[in-house]
Design an enzyme around this catalytic site. Structure first.
Site, mmCIF file in Angstrom:
data_model
loop_
_atom_site.group_PDB
_atom_site.id
_atom_site.type_symbol
_atom_site.label_atom_id
_atom_site.label_comp_id
_atom_site.label_asym_id
_atom_site.label_seq_id
_atom_site.Cartn_x
_atom_site.Cartn_y
_atom_site.Cartn_z
ATOM 1 C CD GLN A 88 3.290 4.384 0.941
ATOM 2 O OE1 GLN A 88 4.446 4.752 1.141
ATOM 3 N NE2 GLN A 88 2.920 3.119 1.028
ATOM 4 C CG HIS A 153 8.376 2.965 0.773
ATOM 5 N ND1 HIS A 153 9.146 1.828 0.763
ATOM 6 C CD2 HIS A 153 7.105 2.541 0.979
ATOM 7 C CE1 HIS A 153 8.368 0.768 0.950
ATOM 8 N NE2 HIS A 153 7.121 1.190 1.076
ATOM 9 C CE1 TYR A 259 20.392 1.391 13.784
ATOM 10 C CE2 TYR A 259 21.214 3.133 12.355
ATOM 11 C CZ TYR A 259 21.082 2.580 13.611
ATOM 12 O OH TYR A 259 21.637 3.192 14.701
ATOM 13 C CE1 TYR A 270 4.807 -5.880 1.616
ATOM 14 C CE2 TYR A 270 5.989 -4.591 -0.028
ATOM 15 C CZ TYR A 270 5.393 -4.687 1.218
ATOM 16 O OH TYR A 270 5.392 -3.616 2.067
HETATM 17 CA CA LIG Z 1 17.324 -3.043 9.767
#
Ligand SMILES: [Ca+2]
Length: 379
Positions: A88, A153, A259, A270
């Site tokens: 990526q 990522h 978060y 996955y």
């Molecule tokens: Ca979160």
């Protein structure tokens, strides 16, 4: 009485009646049409508008080009840093300084190789007056640590808040099984960082005085945030990130907040196993304001504040990869009221969305050759 034939006629009329008598189903009102600005870009990752109404477009393979609204695409702008294009990685976001007209500053994020592997880098350079080259390039920030076992990522989006600060979103580098790196503050993995326009660490950053914490960290516990945007009225940074199997989430960033990744999540690993505790929330972890399962796979996002689409004013637009949609969220303050998916008829993975000075939406498709699309209102 010749009733039988009459009944037969009436029955046949009744049978035919629904199709003939019912009005056609009203067509869904299309507020927009889509124009293709160019089909000559290769895996575009980001769009940023210059004050003259032209765009800068990054291509994942490591090129930066200028694109006019009429579709004229420049040769690669010279002076772009070398990037690592595996997985990526590549040349990722581009941002234009609010005072570009006087300082000519643009900002790039990209994945680059260094000691220990690859990581996300933020650089600033001046765009020459003829728009053909970058000069005076300086590295503003390098994510630490680098990883050699993953090329996924990286994040990464840039926001300049106009108050002298730069925010960059940084991914968790896809470690499996997920490690708690994003939960620890002595790294830049799974974080949004905040630095000054002079690449200094602001003393009012939330962890500036926390022992062993990296002082650039602004928020933590993120997975792969590929979109951040400055809220037009509150000045807060909104963030969107990829979940695993399910669990894409939209967050409002509060300085120092956690978060939750990879302790709590709306998704599953996955392989179907629970993420972390298997819970969606925990004390001390900030809940997302909206989440998706199945995922939309979000790229860039932007708030819509222009006049070209009056009905869309105040909405949040998100480029969807797996969902192959331009996701439109209507908001009531910090609450998502409704969701609509646009452009689904095109069947294209979408990487970025920006609003032009003309008030139209410009969208980058994730393909090679790829497209820059323009969403314009219909009368
Ligand atoms: Ca979160």
């Amino acid at each position: 009485m010749r009733l039988a034939p009459l009944i037969a006629v009436l029955v046949s009329l009744a049978a035919a009646a629904p199709a003939a008598a019912v009005e056609p189903t009203p067509r869904v009102r299309m507020d927009y049409r889509v124009e293709v600005v160019t089909s000559q870009v290769s895996t575009p990752w980001a769009i940023a508008f210059l004050p003259d109404g032209t765009m800068l477009v990054t291509e994942k393979g490591g090129t930066l080009r200028r694109l006019t609204r009429a579709g004229v695409l420049s040769a690669p702008i010279t002076g772009v840093p070398a990037v690592s294009t595996a997985g990526q990685g590549g040349l990722l976001d581009v941002a234009v300084h609010p005072n570009f007209s006087s300082n000519r500053f643009i900002y790039l994020t990209y994945s680059a190789a260094g000691t220990g592997g690859t990581g996300t880098v933020l650089a600033r350079a001046k765009l020459s007056a003829d728009f053909k080259s970058l000069t005076g390039r300086v590295t503003m920030f390098t994510q630490a640590p680098r990883y050699s076992n993953s090329s996924n990522h990286y994040g990464s989006r840039i926001v300049l808040d106009g108050q002298g600060y730069i925010y960059v979103s940084l991914g968790d580098r896809a470690q499996y099984p997920p490690t708690d790196t994003a939960q620890r503050l002595n790294n830049h993995v799974g974080k949004v960082i905040r630095i000054t326009e002079g690449a200094a660490l602001p003393p009012d950053n939330p962890f500036y005085n926390t022992p062993n914490a990296y002082r650039a960290n602004y928020t933590y516990g993120h997975r792969n945030p590929q979109g951040i945007a400055l809220h037009p009225t509150t000045g807060e940074i909104w963030e969107i990130e990829h979940g695993p199997l399910g669990g894409d989430e939209l967050n409002i960033l509060k300085p120092g907040a956690n978060y939750g990744w990879p302790v709590v999540s709306w998704g599953r690993n996955y392989d179907g196993t629970p993420v972390g505790t298997g819970q969606t929330s925990a004390p001390g972890m900030t809940a997302s304001i909206f989440h998706w399962d199945p995922v939309i796979a979000p790229g860039g996002m932007t708030f819509y504040t222009s006049n070209a689409f009056p009905r869309w004013k105040g909405n949040l637009f998100i480029a969807g990869l797996r969902s192959m949609a331009l996701v439109r969220l209507t908001l009531d303050g910090n609450r998502v009221v409704s969701e609509e998916r646009l452009l689904t008829e095109r069947g294209q993975r979408l990487r970025d969305v920006q609003v032009g000075p003309d008030g139209y939406l410009y969208v980058a498709t994730d393909a090679s050759p790829g497209q820059i699309l323009r969403v314009v209102p219909t009368p």
